[in-house]
Design a protein around this motif. Structure first.
Motif, PDB file in Angstrom:
ATOM      1  N   ARG A   1      16.473  -1.764   2.662  1.00 17.55           N
ATOM      2  CA  ARG A   1      15.517  -2.863   2.807  1.00 17.55           C
ATOM      3  C   ARG A   1      14.110  -2.422   2.437  1.00 17.55           C
ATOM      4  N   ILE A   2      13.731  -1.180   2.806  1.00 18.68           N
ATOM      5  CA  ILE A   2      12.408  -0.684   2.396  1.00 18.68           C
ATOM      6  C   ILE A   2      12.364  -0.568   0.869  1.00 18.68           C
ATOM      7  N   SER A   3      13.451  -0.071   0.293  1.00 19.58           N
ATOM      8  CA  SER A   3      13.487   0.097  -1.171  1.00 19.58           C
ATOM      9  C   SER A   3      13.251  -1.216  -1.900  1.00 19.58           C
ATOM     10  N   HIS A   4      13.666  -2.305  -1.277  1.00 15.48           N
ATOM     11  CA  HIS A   4      13.521  -3.617  -1.921  1.00 15.48           C
ATOM     12  C   HIS A   4      12.267  -4.363  -1.485  1.00 15.48           C
ATOM     13  N   CYS A   5      11.449  -3.723  -0.649  1.00 16.87           N
ATOM     14  CA  CYS A   5      10.253  -4.401  -0.133  1.00 16.87           C
ATOM     15  C   CYS A   5       9.259  -4.663  -1.275  1.00 16.87           C
ATOM     16  N   ARG A   6       8.731  -5.862  -1.304  1.00 18.91           N
ATOM     17  CA  ARG A   6       7.724  -6.234  -2.308  1.00 18.91           C
ATOM     18  C   ARG A   6       6.522  -6.925  -1.652  1.00 18.91           C
ATOM     19  N   LEU A   7       6.281  -6.617  -0.392  1.00 19.06           N
ATOM     20  CA  LEU A   7       5.212  -7.284   0.345  1.00 19.06           C
ATOM     21  C   LEU A   7       3.839  -7.094  -0.295  1.00 19.06           C
ATOM     22  N   CYS A   8       3.643  -5.972  -0.974  1.00 19.73           N
ATOM     23  CA  CYS A   8       2.314  -5.674  -1.526  1.00 19.73           C
ATOM     24  C   CYS A   8       2.215  -5.993  -3.015  1.00 19.73           C
ATOM     25  N   ALA A   9       3.148  -6.783  -3.541  1.00 18.63           N
ATOM     26  CA  ALA A   9       3.159  -7.042  -4.988  1.00 18.63           C
ATOM     27  C   ALA A   9       1.824  -7.610  -5.470  1.00 18.63           C
TER      28      ALA A   9
ATOM     29  N   ARG B   1      -1.131  -7.471  -4.008  1.00 19.16           N
ATOM     30  CA  ARG B   1      -2.195  -6.485  -3.785  1.00 19.16           C
ATOM     31  C   ARG B   1      -2.209  -5.449  -4.910  1.00 19.16           C
ATOM     32  N   PHE B   2      -1.043  -4.934  -5.265  1.00 18.51           N
ATOM     33  CA  PHE B   2      -0.983  -3.899  -6.304  1.00 18.51           C
ATOM     34  C   PHE B   2      -1.274  -4.481  -7.685  1.00 18.51           C
ATOM     35  N   ALA B   3      -0.849  -5.728  -7.909  1.00 17.89           N
ATOM     36  CA  ALA B   3      -1.111  -6.368  -9.207  1.00 17.89           C
ATOM     37  C   ALA B   3      -2.615  -6.552  -9.438  1.00 17.89           C
TER      38      ALA B   3
ATOM     39  N   ALA C   1       3.706  -2.488 -10.046  1.00 20.21           N
ATOM     40  CA  ALA C   1       4.583  -3.170  -9.096  1.00 20.21           C
ATOM     41  C   ALA C   1       4.919  -2.205  -7.962  1.00 20.21           C
ATOM     42  N   PRO C   2       5.277  -2.714  -6.784  1.00 26.09           N
ATOM     43  CA  PRO C   2       5.692  -1.819  -5.703  1.00 26.09           C
ATOM     44  C   PRO C   2       6.894  -0.982  -6.127  1.00 26.09           C
ATOM     45  N   ARG C   3       6.849   0.298  -5.759  1.00 30.01           N
ATOM     46  CA  ARG C   3       8.018   1.155  -5.905  1.00 30.01           C
ATOM     47  C   ARG C   3       8.128   1.999  -4.629  1.00 30.01           C
ATOM     48  N   PRO C   4       8.752   1.467  -3.594  1.00 32.78           N
ATOM     49  CA  PRO C   4       8.847   2.219  -2.344  1.00 32.78           C
ATOM     50  C   PRO C   4       9.647   3.499  -2.528  1.00 32.78           C
ATOM     51  N   VAL C   5       9.191   4.543  -1.845  1.00 31.34           N
ATOM     52  CA  VAL C   5       9.888   5.834  -1.884  1.00 31.34           C
ATOM     53  C   VAL C   5      10.252   6.231  -0.442  1.00 31.34           C
TER      54      VAL C   5
ATOM     55  N   MET D   1       2.605   6.893   5.444  1.00 29.64           N
ATOM     56  CA  MET D   1       2.138   5.698   6.154  1.00 29.64           C
ATOM     57  C   MET D   1       2.228   4.445   5.291  1.00 29.64           C
ATOM     58  N   ALA D   2       2.430   4.613   3.987  1.00 29.48           N
ATOM     59  CA  ALA D   2       2.861   3.511   3.119  1.00 29.48           C
ATOM     60  C   ALA D   2       3.867   4.108   2.145  1.00 29.48           C
ATOM     61  N   PHE D   3       4.898   3.349   1.841  1.00 29.23           N
ATOM     62  CA  PHE D   3       5.975   3.881   1.012  1.00 29.23           C
ATOM     63  C   PHE D   3       5.700   3.726  -0.482  1.00 29.23           C
ATOM     64  N   CYS D   4       4.613   3.039  -0.841  1.00 27.11           N
ATOM     65  CA  CYS D   4       4.301   2.818  -2.267  1.00 27.11           C
ATOM     66  C   CYS D   4       2.931   3.398  -2.618  1.00 27.11           C
ATOM     67  N   PHE D   5       2.784   3.726  -3.882  1.00 26.83           N
ATOM     68  CA  PHE D   5       1.470   4.098  -4.433  1.00 26.83           C
ATOM     69  C   PHE D   5       0.541   2.887  -4.313  1.00 26.83           C
TER      70      PHE D   5
ATOM     71  N   ALA E   1      -2.083  -1.362   5.536  1.00 22.93           N
ATOM     72  CA  ALA E   1      -1.668  -1.396   6.946  1.00 22.93           C
ATOM     73  C   ALA E   1      -0.377  -2.170   7.148  1.00 22.93           C
ATOM     74  N   ILE E   2      -0.119  -3.129   6.265  1.00 19.31           N
ATOM     75  CA  ILE E   2       1.086  -3.950   6.442  1.00 19.31           C
ATOM     76  C   ILE E   2       2.358  -3.106   6.384  1.00 19.31           C
ATOM     77  N   CYS E   3       2.301  -1.980   5.685  1.00 17.08           N
ATOM     78  CA  CYS E   3       3.490  -1.118   5.591  1.00 17.08           C
ATOM     79  C   CYS E   3       3.780  -0.496   6.967  1.00 17.08           C
ATOM     80  N   ARG E   4       2.734   0.045   7.569  1.00 12.87           N
ATOM     81  CA  ARG E   4       2.916   0.599   8.922  1.00 12.87           C
ATOM     82  C   ARG E   4       3.380  -0.501   9.876  1.00 12.87           C
TER      83      ARG E   4
ATOM     84  N   THR F   1       4.967  -3.187   9.335  1.00 12.19           N
ATOM     85  CA  THR F   1       6.287  -3.755   9.060  1.00 12.19           C
ATOM     86  C   THR F   1       7.404  -2.755   9.316  1.00 12.19           C
ATOM     87  N   TRP F   2       7.196  -1.506   8.946  1.00  7.07           N
ATOM     88  CA  TRP F   2       8.320  -0.575   8.882  1.00  7.07           C
ATOM     89  C   TRP F   2       8.275   0.595   9.846  1.00  7.07           C
ATOM     90  N   HIS F   3       7.085   1.039  10.221  1.00  6.22           N
ATOM     91  CA  HIS F   3       7.031   2.378  10.824  1.00  6.22           C
ATOM     92  C   HIS F   3       7.715   2.533  12.164  1.00  6.22           C
TER      93      HIS F   3
HETATM   94  S1  SF4 Z   1       3.630  -0.320   0.589  1.00  8.73           S
HETATM   95 FE1  SF4 Z   1       5.186  -0.730   2.166  1.00  8.73          FE
HETATM   96  S2  SF4 Z   1       4.870  -2.911   2.722  1.00  8.73           S
HETATM   97 FE2  SF4 Z   1       3.865  -2.573   0.730  1.00  8.73          FE
HETATM   98  S3  SF4 Z   1       5.437  -3.100  -0.808  1.00  8.73           S
HETATM   99 FE3  SF4 Z   1       5.556  -0.875  -0.457  1.00  8.73          FE
HETATM  100  S4  SF4 Z   1       7.163  -0.669   1.117  1.00  8.73           S
HETATM  101 FE4  SF4 Z   1       6.487  -2.823   1.162  1.00  8.73          FE
END
Ligand code: SF4
Length: 213
Positions: free
Chosen positions: A24-32, A34-36, A43-47, A104-108, A122-125, A127-129
């Motif tokens: 589910r984290i791997s498929h997270c796109r909550l910050c799309a 923001r990153f765009a 694009a989000p690339r969770p690790v 503390m965030a799974f994406c660059f 902060a949304i990553c923490r 949502t997931w932490h």
């Molecule tokens: S940084 Fe965290 S909350 Fe944002 S898209 Fe990546 S996994 Fe999702």
């Protein structure tokens, strides 16, 4: 405390196993969006890099651009310095059954106007932490890299330098470290006690924890 192999979704709606959490984290796109809006328009690339049974937690800030490209955490010069501090080779460091890497965030997050990595969203923490940490407990050793991880895991509000200088208050279960980036080479030179005192204690604790596996 013993855990049930299932845990609660961050929003409390259903039970998931750890591998489902990773998926589910791997498929997270909550910050799309923001990153765009950043200069890199990526694009989000969770690790997410953890699995059942890990004894050592590496809690960092967020992947950098190189990790965003490779999908492998600390796959850069900072990672080489961190592995040296830990006394681990790449094979041991990347063994997810023993070492969990949970930034503390799974994406660059992208770069700010100065070309420095933006802070972890902060949304990553939020949502997931808590869900990830509940899955990972019990952890024998937490290595907290940088201010954001130290704030989450220790509740520290002081500077990284202060928290690192106070390392004996948290050892041997937790070690607070500066970020191993080249940007901190000057700090390391000015604070030789870090490599003379903290690193030997950290390496000894890492060895002890992983030998107990
Ligand atoms: S940084 Fe965290 S909350 Fe944002 S898209 Fe990546 S996994 Fe999702």
């Amino acid at each position: 405390m013993a855990r049930h192999p299932l845990d609660i979704h961050p929003h409390g709606s259903y039970l998931v196993r750890m591998d489902d959490l990773v998926t589910r984290i791997s498929h997270c796109r909550l910050c799309a969006d923001r990153f765009a809006a950043t200069a890199t328009r990526h694009a989000p690339r969770p690790v997410p890099w953890f699995g059942p049974g890990a004894r050592l937690l590496i809690a960092g800030q967020a992947p950098g651009a190189r990790v965003h490209a490779s999908g492998i955490p600390f796959d850069d010069a900072s990672g080489d310095r961190l592995r040296d501090w830990l006394g681990l080779d790449r094979a041991a460091f990347y063994d997810r059954s023993r070492v969990a890497v949970v930034p503390m965030a799974f994406c660059f997050p992208g770069y700010d106007a100065r070309g420095v990595d933006l802070p972890p969203p902060a949304i990553c923490r939020e949502t997931w932490h808590d869900a990830v940490m509940a899955e990972l407990e019990p952890i024998a050793l937490r290595v907290l890299v940088g201010a954001h991880a130290q704030r989450y895991h220790l509740g520290s509000r002081g500077s990284v330098a202060q928290t690192v200088a106070d390392w004996r208050a948290h050892a041997p279960g937790t070690f607070a470290l500066p970020h191993p980036s080249w940007r901190n080479t000057g700090w390391l030179k000015k604070n030789p006690w870090f490599e003379a005192e903290v690193i030997p204690a950290l390496r000894a604790r890492v060895k002890e924890v992983l030998q107990d596996d």
